[in-house]
Design an enzyme around this catalytic site. Sequence first.
Site, mmCIF file in Angstrom:
data_model
loop_
_atom_site.group_PDB
_atom_site.id
_atom_site.type_symbol
_atom_site.label_atom_id
_atom_site.label_comp_id
_atom_site.label_asym_id
_atom_site.label_seq_id
_atom_site.Cartn_x
_atom_site.Cartn_y
_atom_site.Cartn_z
ATOM 1 N N HIS A 145 1.977 -4.583 -0.285
ATOM 2 C CA HIS A 145 0.448 -6.526 -1.093
ATOM 3 C C HIS A 145 1.277 -6.518 -2.301
ATOM 4 O O HIS A 145 1.203 -7.494 -2.541
ATOM 5 C CB HIS A 145 -0.589 -5.712 -0.533
ATOM 6 C CG HIS A 145 -1.535 -7.095 -0.775
ATOM 7 N ND1 HIS A 145 -2.033 -7.610 0.380
ATOM 8 C CD2 HIS A 145 -1.582 -7.312 -2.134
ATOM 9 C CE1 HIS A 145 -3.039 -8.816 -0.317
ATOM 10 N NE2 HIS A 145 -2.419 -8.915 -1.671
ATOM 11 N N GLU A 146 0.672 -5.369 -3.549
ATOM 12 C CA GLU A 146 1.270 -5.452 -4.876
ATOM 13 C C GLU A 146 2.017 -6.025 -5.209
ATOM 14 O O GLU A 146 2.906 -7.156 -5.931
ATOM 15 C CB GLU A 146 0.049 -4.851 -5.582
ATOM 16 C CG GLU A 146 -1.160 -4.654 -5.103
ATOM 17 C CD GLU A 146 -1.877 -5.283 -5.184
ATOM 18 O OE1 GLU A 146 -1.622 -6.739 -5.367
ATOM 19 O OE2 GLU A 146 -2.828 -6.067 -4.319
ATOM 20 N N GLY B 99 -6.613 -8.599 3.334
ATOM 21 C CA GLY B 99 -6.940 -10.218 2.927
ATOM 22 C C GLY B 99 -6.636 -10.014 1.414
ATOM 23 O O GLY B 99 -5.621 -8.623 0.612
ATOM 24 N N HIS C 4 3.115 -9.803 -4.751
ATOM 25 C CA HIS C 4 2.692 -10.371 -5.577
ATOM 26 C C HIS C 4 4.350 -10.191 -7.197
ATOM 27 O O HIS C 4 4.193 -11.858 -7.128
ATOM 28 C CB HIS C 4 1.477 -9.812 -6.097
ATOM 29 C CG HIS C 4 0.525 -10.400 -5.553
ATOM 30 N ND1 HIS C 4 0.082 -11.544 -5.457
ATOM 31 C CD2 HIS C 4 -0.383 -9.923 -4.775
ATOM 32 C CE1 HIS C 4 -1.003 -11.727 -4.395
ATOM 33 N NE2 HIS C 4 -1.621 -11.065 -4.347
ATOM 34 N N PRO D 38 -5.572 -5.617 9.316
ATOM 35 C CA PRO D 38 -6.440 -7.213 8.668
ATOM 36 C C PRO D 38 -5.963 -6.588 7.189
ATOM 37 O O PRO D 38 -6.087 -5.760 6.949
ATOM 38 C CB PRO D 38 -7.998 -6.945 9.495
ATOM 39 C CG PRO D 38 -7.431 -6.298 10.363
ATOM 40 C CD PRO D 38 -6.538 -5.467 10.637
#
Length: 238
Positions: free
Chosen positions: A198-199, A155, A202, A153
């Site tokens: 994840h970063e 977020g 971005h 998971p």
Amino acid sequence: MRLKPLMKVCQGIVGQSRSFGTSPAASQTFRKWYQQLWTTERTNLPPYNHFTQIGDPVLRQQAAVVPKEHLDSPELKAIVERMVKVLRKFDCVGIAAPQIGVSLRIIAMEFKGRIRKELPEAVYQTRQMSELPLTVFINPVLTVTNYTKLKHPEGCMSVRGYSAEVERFEGVKLTGLDQQGNQSELALSGWNARIAQHEMDHLEGKLYTDHMDRSTFACTCWEAVNTKSGRVEIPFYK
């Protein structure tokens, strides 16, 4: 001034506000008064003290490389300081410059040791979590070192209130510049490798929702919504 060229490459899209007056002054023409009702006012410019949210165009732009001549500028230092401040203010583990409205290739990560006490040990072990001191990368480049994919998971503070399972590579290496402008390299695995991926997404204008298992997309407070008869708020400030 040094501020102009730096801010030119990191301008974010700012919100619009309408200024509604009452009636035109005697010295004004009706046309000029009418135009003022729809004047765009630039308020609360980036770098923000909050997380930009999905839908903001800055999250879909490919972030610009920080020019070499600005690596030691006070403006860049201020952006990094704001990123760290927001990261810790919202008690999260990673942040990218576009998340505070600045379209530059900068990320910051921090996984504090105390988080282990806040999670079930089984979760901590299964997700291969480990402490990561505050780490800042300017103009980072990511290389995959372990192509095994792990699904857990995930977020995002820019998709507030939701989560979904996402597959990420088990091991990566980051190279780039640190806060002082020195060349830096860092090998990461498990959960910290996930944070880095994840970063880095971005910086490419991507969100975890682009990679997620859509069947697992869920509101993180759905149980509270039912318990409290829908009287639940998702805050975007802290």
